[in-house]
Design a protein around this motif. Structure first.
Motif, PDB file in Angstrom:
ATOM      1  N   TYR A  92       0.844  -1.202   0.000  1.00 38.26           N
ATOM      2  CA  TYR A  92       0.000   0.000   0.000  1.00 38.26           C
ATOM      3  C   TYR A  92       0.880   1.253   0.000  1.00 38.26           C
ATOM      4  CZ  TYR A  92      -3.754   3.257   1.002  1.00 38.26           C
ATOM      5  OH  TYR A  92      -4.644   4.304   0.904  1.00 38.26           O
ATOM      6  N   LEU A  93       1.932   1.224   0.782  1.00 36.76           N
ATOM      7  CA  LEU A  93       2.846   2.369   0.841  1.00 36.76           C
ATOM      8  C   LEU A  93       3.445   2.668  -0.530  1.00 36.76           C
ATOM      9  CD1 LEU A  93       4.677   1.624   4.205  1.00 36.76           C
ATOM     10  CD2 LEU A  93       3.486   3.746   3.666  1.00 36.76           C
ATOM     11  N   MET A  94       3.815   1.614  -1.246  1.00 37.94           N
ATOM     12  CA  MET A  94       4.394   1.806  -2.578  1.00 37.94           C
ATOM     13  C   MET A  94       3.360   2.391  -3.537  1.00 37.94           C
ATOM     14  SD  MET A  94       6.885   1.803  -4.613  1.00 37.94           S
ATOM     15  CE  MET A  94       8.243   0.843  -3.934  1.00 37.94           C
ATOM     16  N   PHE A  95       2.123   1.912  -3.439  1.00 36.57           N
ATOM     17  CA  PHE A  95       1.058   2.495  -4.267  1.00 36.57           C
ATOM     18  C   PHE A  95       0.897   3.977  -3.957  1.00 36.57           C
ATOM     19  CE2 PHE A  95      -3.318   4.030  -4.065  1.00 36.57           C
ATOM     20  CZ  PHE A  95      -3.604   4.089  -5.413  1.00 36.57           C
ATOM     21  N   GLN A  96       0.876   4.313  -2.682  1.00 34.56           N
ATOM     22  CA  GLN A  96       0.689   5.707  -2.257  1.00 34.56           C
ATOM     23  C   GLN A  96       1.779   6.599  -2.839  1.00 34.56           C
ATOM     24  OE1 GLN A  96      -0.006   6.116   1.986  1.00 34.56           O
ATOM     25  NE2 GLN A  96       0.553   8.266   1.967  1.00 34.56           N
ATOM     26  N   GLN A  97       3.010   6.114  -2.810  1.00 34.65           N
ATOM     27  CA  GLN A  97       4.129   6.880  -3.358  1.00 34.65           C
ATOM     28  C   GLN A  97       4.018   6.985  -4.880  1.00 34.65           C
ATOM     29  OE1 GLN A  97       7.790   5.095  -1.992  1.00 34.65           O
ATOM     30  NE2 GLN A  97       7.110   5.078   0.139  1.00 34.65           N
TER      31      GLN A  97
ATOM     32  N   ALA B  29      -3.595   4.106 -12.829  1.00 32.70           N
ATOM     33  CA  ALA B  29      -2.858   3.234 -13.741  1.00 32.70           C
ATOM     34  C   ALA B  29      -1.682   2.563 -13.048  1.00 32.70           C
ATOM     35  CB  ALA B  29      -2.345   4.051 -14.935  1.00 32.70           C
ATOM     36  N   SER B  30      -1.511   2.832 -11.762  1.00 33.37           N
ATOM     37  CA  SER B  30      -0.362   2.311 -11.030  1.00 33.37           C
ATOM     38  C   SER B  30      -0.317   0.782 -11.037  1.00 33.37           C
ATOM     39  CB  SER B  30      -0.400   2.798  -9.567  1.00 33.37           C
ATOM     40  OG  SER B  30       0.606   2.164  -8.798  1.00 33.37           O
ATOM     41  N   LEU B  31       0.871   0.246 -11.187  1.00 29.25           N
ATOM     42  CA  LEU B  31       1.101  -1.193 -11.118  1.00 29.25           C
ATOM     43  C   LEU B  31       0.676  -1.765  -9.772  1.00 29.25           C
ATOM     44  CD1 LEU B  31       2.475  -3.858 -12.117  1.00 29.25           C
ATOM     45  CD2 LEU B  31       4.651  -2.903 -11.336  1.00 29.25           C
ATOM     46  N   TYR B  32       0.653  -0.911  -8.761  1.00 35.06           N
ATOM     47  CA  TYR B  32       0.445  -1.390  -7.384  1.00 35.06           C
ATOM     48  C   TYR B  32      -0.982  -1.198  -6.876  1.00 35.06           C
ATOM     49  CZ  TYR B  32       5.437  -0.609  -7.964  1.00 35.06           C
ATOM     50  OH  TYR B  32       6.726  -0.590  -8.457  1.00 35.06           O
TER      51      TYR B  32
ATOM     52  N   ALA C 145      -2.563  -2.627  -3.372  1.00 35.11           N
ATOM     53  CA  ALA C 145      -3.036  -1.717  -2.323  1.00 35.11           C
ATOM     54  C   ALA C 145      -4.449  -2.098  -1.889  1.00 35.11           C
ATOM     55  CB  ALA C 145      -3.010  -0.274  -2.822  1.00 35.11           C
ATOM     56  N   GLN C 146      -5.291  -2.414  -2.869  1.00 39.57           N
ATOM     57  CA  GLN C 146      -6.639  -2.879  -2.547  1.00 39.57           C
ATOM     58  C   GLN C 146      -6.580  -4.138  -1.694  1.00 39.57           C
ATOM     59  OE1 GLN C 146      -8.325  -3.432  -6.474  1.00 39.57           O
ATOM     60  NE2 GLN C 146      -9.598  -1.609  -6.269  1.00 39.57           N
TER      61      GLN C 146
END
Length: 202
Positions: A38-43, A92-95, A99-100
């Motif tokens: 989730y942190l990576m998605f947020q970034q 469009a994020s790969l993550y 995150a979901q």
């Protein structure tokens, strides 16, 4: 030796032989490996808030440490965690899916605090393997029509590592005489990935 593919029916049968807190501990350990996703998605997306997701999982750990949160606290944590989940159509994020999965996995555990439904814990482990499944297909450029697709995903190091960790955690919980704070801390520390997620994300 290669770990077999994830089997929800087998996992449910094993979990069903355990007590409520043992089941919950297994799920919480799975969730710990999803939070960094989730942190990576947020970034990456510039959207989201990991704080309510972390706090929601901390509610579960509090319960495991005999600091039972109130029903209202659990409801509030669930609502905040659900609100933090991104809509996959908006990014469009790969993550985004990872995150979901992190949010939904934690919410499943919070739901378990109300219902003691072992299927909720099985779902958490499913989210953990699903995250790896989709991510591996993306980063390795796997063809969806490849007849060997499932075998290639299963053999990938990230999937093997997640399955190995799930088995190690479950076996340790099955054999432990009690869920002491020391034991839970030891199981958290057994994920030797320098704080990274099950996708190797920091």
């Amino acid at each position: 030796m290669m770990m077999p593919a994830f089997n929800s029916a087998v996992l449910k049968a094993r979990l069903s032989k355990l007590g409520d807190k043992q089941q919950l501990a297994f799920g919480a350990l799975c969730c710990e490996r999803l939070i960094p996703n989730y942190l990576m998605f947020q970034q990456d997306a510039g959207w989201g808030d990991n704080v309510p997701v972390r706090k929601a999982l901390d509610c579960v750990w509090a319960y495991l440490h005999d600091q039972t949160p109130s029903s209202q606290e659990i409801k509030n944590a669930t609502a905040s965690c659900e609100s933090a989940a991104p809509n996959s159509e908006d990014f469009a994020s790969l993550y985004v899916t990872s995150a979901q999965d992190a949010c939904f996995a934690v919410c499943s555990l919070l739901d378990y605090l109300f219902k003691n439904d072992v299927d909720r814990v099985v779902q958490v482990a499913t989210y953990a393997t699903d995250s790896v499944d989709l991510y591996v297909q993306e980063i390795e450029g796997m063809e969806p029509n490849d007849p060997q697709l499932e075998q290639k995903i299963l053999a990938h190091r990230l999937m093997q590592r997640e399955l190995t960790q799930q088995e190690a955690d479950l076996k340790a919980i099955e054999l432990a005489p009690s869920l002491s704070q020391e034991f839970l801390a030891q199981r958290k520390a057994s994920w030797n990935n320098n704080g990274k997620s099950n996708l190797d994300l920091p």
